[in-house]
Design an enzyme around this catalytic site. Structure first.
Site, PDB file in Angstrom:
ATOM      1  N   PRO A  37      22.398 107.992  34.263  1.00 39.14           N
ATOM      2  CA  PRO A  37      22.300 108.930  33.144  1.00 39.14           C
ATOM      3  C   PRO A  37      23.478 109.912  33.194  1.00 39.14           C
ATOM      4  O   PRO A  37      23.855 110.349  34.290  1.00 39.14           O
ATOM      5  CB  PRO A  37      20.959 109.645  33.394  1.00 39.14           C
ATOM      6  CG  PRO A  37      20.638 109.412  34.821  1.00 39.14           C
ATOM      7  CD  PRO A  37      21.315 108.146  35.249  1.00 39.14           C
ATOM      8  N   ALA A  89      23.495 114.535  34.319  1.00 42.30           N
ATOM      9  CA  ALA A  89      22.243 114.632  35.072  1.00 42.30           C
ATOM     10  C   ALA A  89      22.474 115.055  36.521  1.00 42.30           C
ATOM     11  O   ALA A  89      21.550 115.075  37.311  1.00 42.30           O
ATOM     12  CB  ALA A  89      21.513 113.292  35.032  1.00 42.30           C
ATOM     13  N   GLY A  90      23.715 115.358  36.880  1.00 42.22           N
ATOM     14  CA  GLY A  90      23.985 115.793  38.251  1.00 42.22           C
ATOM     15  C   GLY A  90      24.215 114.656  39.223  1.00 42.22           C
ATOM     16  O   GLY A  90      24.247 114.876  40.436  1.00 42.22           O
ATOM     17  N   ASP A 109      32.526 115.224  43.782  1.00 47.31           N
ATOM     18  CA  ASP A 109      31.989 114.098  43.008  1.00 47.31           C
ATOM     19  C   ASP A 109      32.951 112.914  43.007  1.00 47.31           C
ATOM     20  O   ASP A 109      32.556 111.778  43.280  1.00 47.31           O
ATOM     21  CB  ASP A 109      31.720 114.524  41.557  1.00 47.31           C
ATOM     22  CG  ASP A 109      30.536 115.461  41.427  1.00 47.31           C
ATOM     23  OD1 ASP A 109      30.086 115.988  42.451  1.00 47.31           O
ATOM     24  OD2 ASP A 109      30.076 115.676  40.297  1.00 47.31           O
TER      25      ASP A 109
HETATM   26  C1  MEV Z   1      28.473 118.991  40.771  1.00 49.90           C
HETATM   27  O1  MEV Z   1      28.042 117.671  41.050  1.00 49.90           O
HETATM   28  C2  MEV Z   1      28.643 119.754  42.034  1.00 49.90           C
HETATM   29  C3  MEV Z   1      29.091 121.195  41.840  1.00 49.90           C
HETATM   30  O2  MEV Z   1      29.147 121.768  43.159  1.00 49.90           O
HETATM   31  C4  MEV Z   1      30.427 121.298  41.154  1.00 49.90           C
HETATM   32  C5  MEV Z   1      31.598 120.841  42.020  1.00 49.90           C
HETATM   33  O3  MEV Z   1      31.471 120.724  43.222  1.00 49.90           O
HETATM   34  O4  MEV Z   1      32.677 120.656  41.434  1.00 49.90           O
HETATM   35  C6  MEV Z   1      28.064 121.994  41.039  1.00 49.90           C
END
Ligand code: MEV
Length: 283
Positions: free
Chosen positions: A96, A99-100, A147
């Site tokens: 998705p 969605a993280g 990421d």
């Molecule tokens: C996003 O998956 C993770 C965060 O820490 C942003 C980043 O590390 O660039 C929120």
């Protein structure tokens, strides 16, 4: 016509999101699902791409002035090559989006791997992680790089911005159950909100980031020792600190509580929060 292919994996941040943007370490794991990309020569002199999501398809032209961020991200990635020829790409996302779970990074890494194969460029996973930061910046403004690094390298790793990645040996398999709140998570927005809190209260938020960094270091030891109970407790504590940063939602809280009540060793938001996913560590 020959077709080159590439893949990138999604990720779960086990511990340490957000503070990782501000120089603290994070512990992350690559997912087997992510994105795939195919590249072949273009016949009309333009580089264009079709992005296939579960609910929609998006066609873009690679241009830094493109309306769609995917077109601008593609242009940013192509700018890392010397005079790339026109190409046709198809990118399929198996996660998705928003969605993280590192969907944009998975796509960027898949595209980079396919472009390299098509253009005969040799690159290590670590070099690909560096290259794809250009893609990630289009979406996230100030990405830490965790990421795209996990999307390129996979496995479980200890990540600190600007430092070489440290792979972590996993003593006992980590069985993770990922739950989607059904709410969108906007990384750029949430990273901006945390940066505002840091600017307003540098001491308190800095100490909170240091506390998360301590959880991350202990989490690494727990993973290496196969101490899943300790890892679960550290996840719960990290979730509490992320909630204190206003990154959880009632829906994510419900999911975390339900997981713990069902016997999970720990549960937390993963990624930018404000929606998106949580995950639980199964016993
Ligand atoms: C996003 O998956 C993770 C965060 O820490 C942003 C980043 O590390 O660039 C929120």
């Amino acid at each position: 016509m020959t077709t080159a292919r590439g893949v990138g994996c999604g990720k779960v941040i086990l511990l340490g999101e957000h503070s990782v943007v501000h120089g603290r370490p994070a512990l992350a794991a690559g997912l087997s699902r992510g994105a795939t990309a195919e590249v072949s020569a273009s016949t009309d002199g333009l580089t264009r791409a079709r992005f296939v999501f579960d609910t929609a398809e998006v066609d873009v032209l690679a241009s830094q002035d493109a309306d769609h961020s995917l077109g601008r991200a593609l242009a940013a990635l192509l700018a890392t090559y010397t005079e790339p020829p026109p190409m046709q790409l198809t990118v399929r996302l198996e996660l998705p989006a928003g969605a993280g779970l590192g969907a944009s990074a998975a796509m960027g890494v898949a595209v980079s791997a396919a472009l390299d194969q098509h253009l005969g460029v040799a690159r290590t996973p670590e070099e690909r992680a560096t290259q794809t930061l250009a893609w990630e910046r289009v979406f996230h403004g100030n990405p830490s790089g965790v990421d795209n690094t996990m999307a390129a390298v996979g496995g479980v790793a200890f990540f600190t911005r600007g430092q070489p990645l440290e792979p972590v040996r996993v003593r006992r398999p980590l069985v993770l159950v990922i739950g989607h709140s059904g709410e969108a998570s906007e990384t750029k927005l949430m990273v901006g909100l945390v940066a505002q809190q840091l600017e307003r209260e540098p001491k308190r938020i800095g100490e909170l980031f240091d506390a998360i960094a301590a959880l991350v270091r202990n989490g690494r030891l727990a993973v290496e020792a196969g101490d899943l109970r300790a890892l679960g407790q550290l996840m719960d504590m990290n979730h509490g600190l992320l909630s204190a940063l206003m990154l959880s939602t009632p829906r994510l809280e419900d999911l975390c509580h339900a997981a713990r009540e069902a016997g999970a060793l720990g549960a937390k938001v993963t990624g930018a929060g404000g929606g998106g996913c949580m995950f639980a560590l199964a016993a």
